[in-house]
Write an enzyme that holds these catalytic residues in place. Structure first.
Site, short mmCIF file in Angstrom:
data_model
loop_
_atom_site.label_atom_id
_atom_site.label_comp_id
_atom_site.label_asym_id
_atom_site.label_seq_id
_atom_site.Cartn_x
_atom_site.Cartn_y
_atom_site.Cartn_z
N CYS A 81 -11.42 -3.11 0.69
CA CYS A 81 -11.37 -4.17 1.67
C CYS A 81 -11.11 -5.48 0.92
CB CYS A 81 -12.70 -4.30 2.39
SG CYS A 81 -13.26 -2.74 3.09
N ASN A 136 -17.08 -5.34 0.16
CA ASN A 136 -16.06 -4.41 -0.31
C ASN A 136 -16.75 -3.43 -1.25
OD1 ASN A 136 -13.73 -3.12 -1.22
ND2 ASN A 136 -13.43 -4.61 -2.86
N GLY A 137 -16.60 -2.14 -1.01
CA GLY A 137 -17.24 -1.15 -1.87
C GLY A 137 -17.91 -0.09 -1.02
N GLU A 143 8.21 11.06 -7.70
CA GLU A 143 8.18 9.68 -7.22
C GLU A 143 9.06 9.52 -5.97
OE1 GLU A 143 6.39 7.25 -7.58
OE2 GLU A 143 7.53 5.49 -7.01
N GLU A 174 5.30 8.28 1.98
CA GLU A 174 4.46 7.15 2.36
C GLU A 174 5.18 6.17 3.29
OE1 GLU A 174 4.55 4.57 -1.81
OE2 GLU A 174 2.79 4.44 -0.53
N ARG A 209 -5.09 -5.04 0.83
CA ARG A 209 -6.27 -4.23 0.48
C ARG A 209 -6.77 -3.41 1.68
NH1 ARG A 209 -8.55 -6.81 -4.27
NH2 ARG A 209 -10.41 -5.58 -4.00
N TRP A 246 -10.56 -1.61 5.24
CA TRP A 246 -9.92 -0.30 5.13
C TRP A 246 -11.07 0.68 5.27
CZ3 TRP A 246 -10.10 4.00 1.84
CH2 TRP A 246 -9.05 4.91 1.98
N HIS A 282 9.57 30.50 -8.10
CA HIS A 282 8.18 31.00 -8.20
C HIS A 282 7.41 30.73 -6.92
CE1 HIS A 282 8.87 32.02 -12.33
NE2 HIS A 282 9.45 30.84 -12.49
N LYS A 293 -2.60 -1.56 -0.31
CA LYS A 293 -1.89 -1.85 -1.55
C LYS A 293 -2.76 -1.60 -2.76
CE LYS A 293 1.48 -3.34 -4.10
NZ LYS A 293 2.47 -2.30 -4.43
N LYS A 324 7.64 8.35 -2.33
CA LYS A 324 8.17 7.18 -1.59
C LYS A 324 8.56 7.59 -0.17
CE LYS A 324 7.14 4.42 -3.56
NZ LYS A 324 6.63 4.30 -4.89
O1 M6R Z 1 -2.30 -0.51 -8.31
P1 M6R Z 1 -2.06 0.84 -8.90
O2 M6R Z 1 -0.80 0.94 -9.65
O3 M6R Z 1 -3.23 1.33 -9.74
O4 M6R Z 1 -1.98 1.81 -7.65
C1 M6R Z 1 -1.88 3.18 -7.82
C2 M6R Z 1 -1.43 3.85 -6.53
O5 M6R Z 1 -2.36 3.62 -5.51
C3 M6R Z 1 -0.06 3.36 -6.06
O6 M6R Z 1 0.91 3.54 -7.04
C4 M6R Z 1 0.36 4.12 -4.79
O7 M6R Z 1 0.60 5.45 -5.09
C5 M6R Z 1 1.61 3.46 -4.19
N1 M6R Z 1 1.37 3.16 -2.81
C6 M6R Z 1 2.83 4.30 -4.27
O8 M6R Z 1 3.95 3.64 -3.76
#
Ligand code: M6R
Length: 605
Positions: free
Chosen positions: A2, A98-99, A478, A485, A27, A74, A501, A600, A482
């Site tokens: 959060c 937050n936590g 990756e 998400e 956040r 969040w 496999h 984020k 992308k």
């Molecule tokens: O801030 P960070 O690089 O530690 O974040 C790690 C992941 O949460 C972040 O890369 C996440 O997978 C992204 N949303 C991917 O696009």
């Protein structure tokens, strides 16, 4: 995870709280709320949904007051609704958190036995009610201190009190918290970014610290209530941070910024006069390194996976990679001669931060590769290597991925050189190739028009597969991440050689399969795997830099990239995959910068 904000001022604070909360939405954005102190009474406003909703509520029913706290949530404990939104208040105290409070169930039972009633399903409300109880016999500071002693878990807190019109109390254990200073105003924030529009003077709370803010003063105390001093940092000026310019959203801006951010990063580390890479103050002498251990989450973890191929190709070192949430609970055999590298864009990811802490507790020197240099992970590391990408706002990580790979690539070359694993002339040739990278990325971005057409073909698909071999395998992962998400379409990344496999069973008529095939030592093998997919009806998008003529009318689409030396291909092949995910999501009208269910910065485990 959060975001929290607190402002003590000599003027009304609610609009500045709203503006800061907008910056903290990276956040979490399930719900939002604020509480101000007006005529010594707590005035709370909250709602489910985004800060925009909260702003609308404020337009209708203002929240006056020169002191206030705010929150974006969040959800962890309890669904995202208005009751569970923060602040959590009683008549005499209001809390943003937050936590995660791990012993909240036990504390709740104890408080209920004392006759206190809970309104929400959150762990945070336990803090509010503990404080309410302590405030019967103690002044605010002591009530906070006594409450914190009863909490297990992690927290960053902002607290205001009825009848104490001057003070906000902040406290930190585990979750980050910053304090900002300005004339006639002081601030509390989950990070410096949220405070940046108001001040560039920042201090950071350490674990166990409590701070007391008034509009004119900030005092800090350690866990034993001793008064302590804090260093004040002056933040660098990031111009145009929150400006999308002509772009539709931050993600497209960030994708197209990559040639520039890569150039900045190269400027920071490459000595153009000597054709050398500047990395100093290694925590371990490169000649004594036993093993490289790379740890991260999500996209950052994918950059660790790419790094494994580079370190194994250029050095004689063993390499281990791990997802931070796994690393922190494994029985890791720590070794002082291993170089532990923690990769994180935000520098606040809870699992990566905990993995780093674990190393520190075991007496290990740590190195972090981060974008946010003021972050907790950076501040806890013995050695920090910034990626210089500038603020990344879109939840989907793009320019940070390129930046992470770039710093790791340069670090790998430097280690190879210092250990004598790589010939000087090869080292210098690779440096001159790095310098060409920004221009090559620019050329890759030109495939956008073609990708835009291809994206239409994904709209009705049930799922998709991304295949690659060697360092193209993590790039496949990756690309799939992308697409998942951003567009909420199912996507799998696989090593192409692994298909027979099991995953080959998924291939049916028309299933989109993205084949990442640079002209490297794996090229012909990857093409063979592609033929196996074609034979089973897979609809192929081939991305390659090869000039070889692969005749197959069943290749539905082909994207051609500039040919580069093998080790640079991960950078180039990332670009079309980012663009593909972006355009599919755009056609599906998804929320590009804030995909559902995500945040984020993942500051809880
Ligand atoms: O801030 P960070 O690089 O530690 O974040 C790690 C992941 O949460 C972040 O890369 C996440 O997978 C992204 N949303 C991917 O696009």
């Amino acid at each position: 995870m959060c975001g929290i904000i607190g402002i003590a001022s000599n003027k009304s604070v609610s609009m500045n709280i709203i503006n800061s909360l907008k910056k903290l939405e990276y956040r979490g954005y399930d719900s939002a709320g604020l509480a101000t102190l007006n005529n010594n009474e707590i005035n709370e406003k909250k709602c489910s949904g985004r800060v925009e909703q909260l702003e609308k509520i404020l337009f209708k029913t203002s929240a006056e007051g020169n002191l206030g706290i705010g929150h974006v949530r969040w959800a962890t404990h309890g669904v995202p609704n208005t009751i569970n939104a923060h602040p959590h208040s009683t008549e005499i105290v209001s809390v943003v958190h937050n936590g995660i409070i791990e012993n909240s169930n036990d504390l709740k039972k104890q408080l209920e036995l004392k006759g206190l009633k809970f309104k929400s399903q959150t762990d945070t409300e336990v803090i509010t009610l503990l404080l309410t109880n302590e405030l019967k016999t103690h002044q605010p500071f002591d009530a906070v201190h006594k409450t914190l002693k009863q909490l297990k878990g992690s927290f960053a807190l902002g607290i205001i009190f009825k009848n104490f019109k001057d003070i906000i109390i902040g406290a930190r254990r585990g979750s980050p918290l910053a304090v900002g200073y300005s004339k006639d105003e002081n601030y509390l924030g989950s990070d410096s970014y949220a405070l940046k529009t108001m001040t560039n003077k920042i201090s950071y709370l350490d674990d166990g610290d409590i701070c007391v803010l008034t509009k004119d003063n900030v005092s800090f105390y350690d866990v034993k209530k001793n008064k302590i001093n804090k260093e004040v940092f002056i933040l660098s000026d990031d111009k145009n941070v929150s400006d999308k310019g002509d772009y539709k959203n931050f993600m497209s801006k960030e994708i197209f910024e990559q040639p520039i951010t890569a150039k900045n990063c190269i400027h920071e580390y490459v000595d153009k006069i000597r054709d050398d890479i500047n990395f100093y103050n290694f925590p371990i002498k490169p000649q004594s390194i036993n093993k490289i251990v790379l740890v991260g989450c999500g996209t950052a973890y994918h950059s660790c996976l790419v790094a494994k191929y580079w370190f194994e190709a250029f050095t004689s070192l063993n390499v281990e990679t791990d997802i931070a949430s796994e690393f922190r609970y494994r029985n890791v055999r720590f070794n002082k001669n291993n170089l532990y590298l923690f990769v994180s864009q935000s520098g606040e990811t809870a699992d990566t931060a905990a993995a780093l802490d674990l190393c520190k507790k075991n007496g290990i020197k740590t190195c972090s590769i981060v974008n946010v240099v003021e972050s907790s992970i950076a501040r806890n590391s013995d050695w920090v290597l910034p990626i210089h990408a500038g603020p990344e706002i879109g939840v989907a990580s793009t320019k940070a991925f390129i930046g992470q790979m770039l710093v790791i690539y340069m670090l790998c070359l430097k280690i190879a050189d210092l250990r004598g694993d790589m010939k000087k002339k090869d080292y210098q040739k690779k440096i001159s190739n790095i310098k060409k990278l920004p221009e090559l990325l620019e050329r890759c971005l030109k495939v956008e028009d073609k990708i835009q057409l291809i994206a239409k073909d994904f709209l009705d698909s049930k799922g998709s597969m991304f295949l690659g071999r060697g360092s193209s395998f993590p790039i496949a992962l990756e690309g799939a991440l992308k697409l998942k998400e951003l567009s909420y379409l199912h996507a799998e990344g696989y090593p192409a050689g692994e298909m027979k496999h099991g995953p080959l069973a998924l291939i049916e008529n028309g299933l989109p399969v993205i084949v990442i095939a640079p002209h490297d030592k794996y090229f012909h093998k990857t093409v063979s795997n592609m033929q196996e997919v074609i034979a089973r009806g897979g609809k192929i998008l081939l991305i390659t830099d090869s000039n070889e003529n692969i005749v197959n009318e069943n290749i539905r689409f082909k994207i051609d990239l500039p040919l580069v030396e093998e080790s640079l291909s991960p950078f180039l092949f990332t670009i079309p995959l980012q663009l593909l995910a972006y355009h599919v999501a755009l056609l599906k009208k998804c929320d590009i910068d804030k995909p559902r269910n995500l945040a984020k910065s993942v500051t809880v485990e």
